[in-house]
Design an enzyme around this catalytic site. Structure first.
Site, mmCIF file in Angstrom:
data_model
loop_
_atom_site.group_PDB
_atom_site.id
_atom_site.type_symbol
_atom_site.label_atom_id
_atom_site.label_comp_id
_atom_site.label_asym_id
_atom_site.label_seq_id
_atom_site.Cartn_x
_atom_site.Cartn_y
_atom_site.Cartn_z
ATOM 1 N N THR A 146 1.228 -1.220 -0.140
ATOM 2 C CA THR A 146 -0.005 -0.264 0.459
ATOM 3 C C THR A 146 1.299 1.400 0.002
ATOM 4 O O THR A 146 1.920 1.104 0.512
ATOM 5 C CB THR A 146 -0.467 -0.161 0.987
ATOM 6 O OG1 THR A 146 -1.745 1.292 1.624
ATOM 7 C CG2 THR A 146 -0.024 -0.341 2.793
ATOM 8 N N ASP A 147 -0.057 2.659 -0.465
ATOM 9 C CA ASP A 147 0.914 3.863 -0.387
ATOM 10 C C ASP A 147 1.073 4.533 1.006
ATOM 11 O O ASP A 147 1.790 4.842 1.436
ATOM 12 C CB ASP A 147 0.254 4.635 -1.019
ATOM 13 C CG ASP A 147 -1.395 5.409 -1.183
ATOM 14 O OD1 ASP A 147 -1.905 4.374 -0.360
ATOM 15 O OD2 ASP A 147 -1.934 6.216 -1.455
ATOM 16 N N GLU A 148 0.056 3.785 2.087
ATOM 17 C CA GLU A 148 0.283 4.105 3.681
ATOM 18 C C GLU A 148 1.649 4.042 3.576
ATOM 19 O O GLU A 148 1.610 4.627 5.022
ATOM 20 C CB GLU A 148 -1.101 3.322 3.670
ATOM 21 C CG GLU A 148 -2.392 3.986 3.184
ATOM 22 C CD GLU A 148 -3.254 3.465 4.444
ATOM 23 O OE1 GLU A 148 -3.286 3.241 5.171
ATOM 24 O OE2 GLU A 148 -4.675 3.666 3.935
ATOM 25 N N TYR A 173 -1.995 -0.555 10.676
ATOM 26 C CA TYR A 173 -2.548 -0.914 9.400
ATOM 27 C C TYR A 173 -1.052 -1.160 8.975
ATOM 28 O O TYR A 173 -0.178 -1.858 8.753
ATOM 29 C CB TYR A 173 -3.386 -0.559 8.857
ATOM 30 C CG TYR A 173 -3.487 -1.034 7.541
ATOM 31 C CD1 TYR A 173 -3.211 -2.421 6.986
ATOM 32 C CD2 TYR A 173 -3.420 -0.111 6.617
ATOM 33 C CE1 TYR A 173 -3.240 -2.415 5.785
ATOM 34 C CE2 TYR A 173 -2.987 -0.175 5.325
ATOM 35 C CZ TYR A 173 -3.493 -1.488 4.787
ATOM 36 O OH TYR A 173 -2.992 -1.647 3.638
ATOM 37 N N LYS A 201 2.379 -3.582 7.235
ATOM 38 C CA LYS A 201 2.507 -3.667 6.116
ATOM 39 C C LYS A 201 3.915 -2.776 5.831
ATOM 40 O O LYS A 201 5.235 -3.581 5.101
ATOM 41 C CB LYS A 201 1.632 -2.904 5.102
ATOM 42 C CG LYS A 201 -0.118 -3.123 5.189
ATOM 43 C CD LYS A 201 -0.186 -4.431 4.857
ATOM 44 C CE LYS A 201 0.100 -4.428 3.008
ATOM 45 N NZ LYS A 201 -0.311 -5.733 2.563
HETATM 46 P P1 NAD Z 1 -9.839 -7.965 1.705
HETATM 47 O O1 NAD Z 1 -9.770 -7.080 3.269
HETATM 48 O O2 NAD Z 1 -10.795 -7.052 0.991
HETATM 49 O O3 NAD Z 1 -9.000 -8.910 1.915
HETATM 50 C C1 NAD Z 1 -7.873 -9.865 2.784
HETATM 51 C C2 NAD Z 1 -8.182 -11.007 2.283
HETATM 52 O O4 NAD Z 1 -7.413 -11.724 3.261
HETATM 53 C C3 NAD Z 1 -9.798 -11.517 3.104
HETATM 54 O O5 NAD Z 1 -10.350 -12.485 1.889
HETATM 55 C C4 NAD Z 1 -9.456 -12.514 4.106
HETATM 56 O O6 NAD Z 1 -9.668 -13.431 3.806
HETATM 57 C C5 NAD Z 1 -7.750 -12.851 3.678
HETATM 58 N N1 NAD Z 1 -6.851 -12.854 5.206
HETATM 59 C C6 NAD Z 1 -7.028 -11.700 5.829
HETATM 60 N N2 NAD Z 1 -6.517 -12.299 6.760
HETATM 61 C C7 NAD Z 1 -5.940 -14.414 6.766
HETATM 62 C C8 NAD Z 1 -5.160 -15.020 6.980
HETATM 63 N N3 NAD Z 1 -4.423 -14.992 8.145
HETATM 64 N N4 NAD Z 1 -4.184 -16.153 6.147
HETATM 65 C C9 NAD Z 1 -5.151 -16.003 4.418
HETATM 66 N N5 NAD Z 1 -6.539 -15.358 4.363
HETATM 67 C C10 NAD Z 1 -6.624 -14.007 5.423
HETATM 68 O O7 NAD Z 1 -8.325 -6.344 1.937
HETATM 69 P P2 NAD Z 1 -7.910 -5.180 -0.136
HETATM 70 O O8 NAD Z 1 -9.022 -4.148 0.217
HETATM 71 O O9 NAD Z 1 -8.665 -6.711 -0.691
HETATM 72 O O10 NAD Z 1 -6.570 -5.566 0.088
HETATM 73 C C11 NAD Z 1 -5.608 -6.741 -0.403
HETATM 74 C C12 NAD Z 1 -4.676 -6.712 0.032
HETATM 75 O O11 NAD Z 1 -3.793 -5.281 -1.168
HETATM 76 C C13 NAD Z 1 -3.355 -5.984 0.999
HETATM 77 O O12 NAD Z 1 -2.685 -6.757 1.372
HETATM 78 C C14 NAD Z 1 -4.215 -4.763 1.300
HETATM 79 O O13 NAD Z 1 -2.923 -4.391 2.263
HETATM 80 C C15 NAD Z 1 -3.553 -4.134 0.115
HETATM 81 N N6 NAD Z 1 -4.316 -3.412 -0.945
HETATM 82 C C16 NAD Z 1 -5.345 -2.904 -0.688
HETATM 83 C C17 NAD Z 1 -5.608 -1.530 -0.911
HETATM 84 C C18 NAD Z 1 -7.521 -0.953 -1.292
HETATM 85 O O14 NAD Z 1 -7.218 0.306 -1.278
HETATM 86 N N7 NAD Z 1 -7.974 -1.572 -0.387
HETATM 87 C C19 NAD Z 1 -4.822 -0.633 -1.722
HETATM 88 C C20 NAD Z 1 -3.598 -1.511 -1.729
HETATM 89 C C21 NAD Z 1 -2.982 -2.183 -1.086
HETATM 90 O O1 DAU Z 2 -3.712 3.478 0.029
HETATM 91 C C1 DAU Z 2 -4.655 2.638 -0.107
HETATM 92 C C2 DAU Z 2 -5.324 2.072 1.258
HETATM 93 O O2 DAU Z 2 -6.495 2.535 1.674
HETATM 94 C C3 DAU Z 2 -5.498 0.222 1.908
HETATM 95 O O3 DAU Z 2 -3.735 -0.177 2.163
HETATM 96 C C4 DAU Z 2 -6.225 -0.215 2.567
HETATM 97 O O4 DAU Z 2 -5.652 -1.251 2.958
HETATM 98 C C5 DAU Z 2 -7.305 0.523 2.417
HETATM 99 O O5 DAU Z 2 -8.161 0.859 3.583
HETATM 100 C C6 DAU Z 2 -7.465 2.426 2.365
HETATM 101 O O6 DAU Z 2 -6.854 3.268 3.752
HETATM 102 P P1 DAU Z 2 -7.900 4.402 3.934
HETATM 103 O O7 DAU Z 2 -8.312 4.425 4.989
HETATM 104 O O8 DAU Z 2 -7.381 5.229 3.267
HETATM 105 O O9 DAU Z 2 -9.249 3.972 3.398
HETATM 106 P P2 DAU Z 2 -10.659 3.955 3.905
HETATM 107 O O10 DAU Z 2 -11.604 3.534 2.250
HETATM 108 O O11 DAU Z 2 -11.107 3.905 5.801
HETATM 109 O O12 DAU Z 2 -11.024 5.354 3.499
HETATM 110 C C7 DAU Z 2 -10.480 6.632 2.607
HETATM 111 C C8 DAU Z 2 -10.878 8.149 4.212
HETATM 112 O O13 DAU Z 2 -12.333 8.402 3.766
HETATM 113 C C9 DAU Z 2 -9.876 8.660 4.751
HETATM 114 O O14 DAU Z 2 -9.569 9.539 4.914
HETATM 115 C C10 DAU Z 2 -11.111 8.328 5.656
HETATM 116 C C11 DAU Z 2 -12.266 8.675 5.501
HETATM 117 N N1 DAU Z 2 -13.243 7.826 5.883
HETATM 118 C C12 DAU Z 2 -13.775 6.483 5.824
HETATM 119 C C13 DAU Z 2 -14.664 6.176 6.294
HETATM 120 C C14 DAU Z 2 -14.896 4.491 6.648
HETATM 121 C C15 DAU Z 2 -14.403 8.954 6.330
HETATM 122 O O15 DAU Z 2 -14.702 9.533 6.117
HETATM 123 N N2 DAU Z 2 -15.759 8.403 6.753
HETATM 124 C C16 DAU Z 2 -15.680 6.314 7.078
HETATM 125 O O16 DAU Z 2 -17.250 5.987 7.304
#
Ligand code: NAD
Ligand code: DAU
Length: 350
Positions: free
Chosen positions: A131-133, A156, A160
């Site tokens: 992630t970019d975080e 989180y 990562k």
């Molecule tokens: P998600 O939470 O939707 O899915 C995570 C999956 O991992 C689920 O299916 C869960 O059951 C599985 N999991 C969790 N713990 C586990 C374990 N101990 N063993 C096996 N499986 C397990 O997450 P996502 O949003 O699909 O993110 C996937 C990946 O991409 C993550 O590594 C996250 O850090 C990264 N990522 C997410 C975003 C985003 O915006 N969602 C952006 C950049 C990177």
């Molecule tokens: O940048 C990549 C990341 O993006 C991933 O690594 C994470 O897995 C993914 O969850 C996401 O993180 P964020 O914290 O940015 O996503 P989230 O959807 O939780 O929140 C997006 C923005 O919106 C953040 O600034 C918080 C805000 N927010 C979020 C929720 C859930 C609100 O204002 N209200 C809300 O109810």
């Protein structure tokens, strides 16, 4: 190509990636999808996969923290590529309860790296999805490059960052063939409705409050999930081993703009003459502790060196996403009966 191990393939991005892989003409192998099925792992995300994959998708319910179970999977299958998505992914949950993040994101990744090291003779790639975080928060200017120092601000992102460092160290120390991608915020089909965009779509449809943290002026850089999947596949095919690639669509938006866009599109797509504009549902709530102000990704390395380009703008991607949630009522209903509801209740209705 023999067997590709996809961890977390029942989650949001993992499931989209599996669907994407099956539509790639240059992918001929089998997918071994290992997922623990936490609250975020949803087999419905892969409904119909058996017919589509013609036996090329094998699901195994397992925890990546269970070293013995993972070792058995490496014995049973001829895994030569790993694409590692499995993680605890939600920042708010990491603030409330960081333990699972340390276990899955750090210890789980370590277990996979140890198995990769043990089976190094047959492994051609360990791709780590990150992630970019990890880079922390930006001020008004600039964007994250692959050279930006790591400054994670939440449990989180710290977990990562730790996993990224472990992957890098295994490449340097044990000559493991790795690539790492750091991507910005994704949205699209199958996203669990704890994240901003699906939460706002579903709450707005149900006329529930739309909780915007703090001022709503925090900025995220949005990427449609299929573009993330195509970027990962491009890196897996063409990326230089040992390198990191940033992924993003240059689509910075304030949270409040995102929420207002969703409200306005829903007013058009699902008009409710007896109900005022959905913007009226916006409710400013207490800010997230340590809330990163701004993310912006510079993905020019990926674009210039490997030729990847995103295909969706926010305008096209958000319409597709809203339409998907409208068209998939059964998926929505089933997810609402899960653990998600109890957590959301504690979070927003107490
Ligand atoms: P998600 O939470 O939707 O899915 C995570 C999956 O991992 C689920 O299916 C869960 O059951 C599985 N999991 C969790 N713990 C586990 C374990 N101990 N063993 C096996 N499986 C397990 O997450 P996502 O949003 O699909 O993110 C996937 C990946 O991409 C993550 O590594 C996250 O850090 C990264 N990522 C997410 C975003 C985003 O915006 N969602 C952006 C950049 C990177
Ligand atoms: O940048 C990549 C990341 O993006 C991933 O690594 C994470 O897995 C993914 O969850 C996401 O993180 P964020 O914290 O940015 O996503 P989230 O959807 O939780 O929140 C997006 C923005 O919106 C953040 O600034 C918080 C805000 N927010 C979020 C929720 C859930 C609100 O204002 N209200 C809300 O109810």
């Amino acid at each position: 190509m023999r067997d590709i191990l996809v961890t977390g393939g029942c989650g949001f991005i993992g499931a989209n990636f599996i669907w994407h892989l099956l539509s790639e003409p240059d992918f001929a192998g089998r997918i071994i999808n290992v997922d623990k099925l936490t609250y975020a792992g949803n087999p419905d995300n892969l409904a119909g996969i058996d017919e589509k994959s013609l036996g090329r998708h094998i699901f195994i319910k397992a925890d990546i923290c269970d070293a013995k179970a993972m070792a058995r999977i490496f014995e049973e299958f001829d895994i030569d590529i790993i694409c590692h998505f499995a993680a605890e992914s939600h920042v708010d949950r990491s603030i409330e309860s960081p333990g699972a993040f340390i276990q899955t994101n750090i210890v789980g990744t370590f277990n996979l790296l140890e198995l990769a090291r043990l089976h190094k003779n047959r492994l051609t790639l360990f791709h780590h999805v990150s992630t970019d975080e990890v880079y922390g928060s930006l001020g008004d200017d600039g964007s994250f490059t692959e050279e930006t120092p790591y400054r994670p601000n939440s449990p989180y992102s710290a977990s990562k960052a730790s996993s990224d460092h472990l992957v890098r160290s295994y490449a340097k120390t044990y000559d493991l063939p790795v690539t790492i991608s750091n991507c910005s915020n994704n949205y699209g089909p199958y996203q669990f409705p704890e994240k901003l965009i699906p939460l706002m779509i579903l709450n707005a449809l149900e006329k529930k409050p739309l909780p915007v943290y703090g001022t709503g002026l925090n900025i995220r850089d949005w990427l449609y999930v299929n573009d993330h999947c195509s970027a990962i596949w491009t890196i897996m095919k063409k990326g230089t081993r040992g390198e990191t690639y940033n992924i993003g669509g240059r689509c910075e938006m304030q949270n409040i703009e995102v929420v207002k866009t969703i409200c306005d599109l829903l007013d058009e797509m699902v008009p409710e003459p007896d109900f005022g504009p959905r913007r009226d549902l916006i409710t400013f709530v207490t800010d997230r502790p340590g809330h990163d102000l701004r993310y912006a990704i510079d993905s020019s390395k990926l674009q210039n060196e490997l030729g990847w380009v995103p295909t969706e703008s926010f305008n096209t991607g958000i319409k597709k996403t809203i339409q998907w949630y409208l068209d998939n009522k059964k998926w929505v209903e089933r997810i609402k009966t899960g653990e998600y509801m109890a957590w959301m209740k504690r979070q927003y209705e107490s």
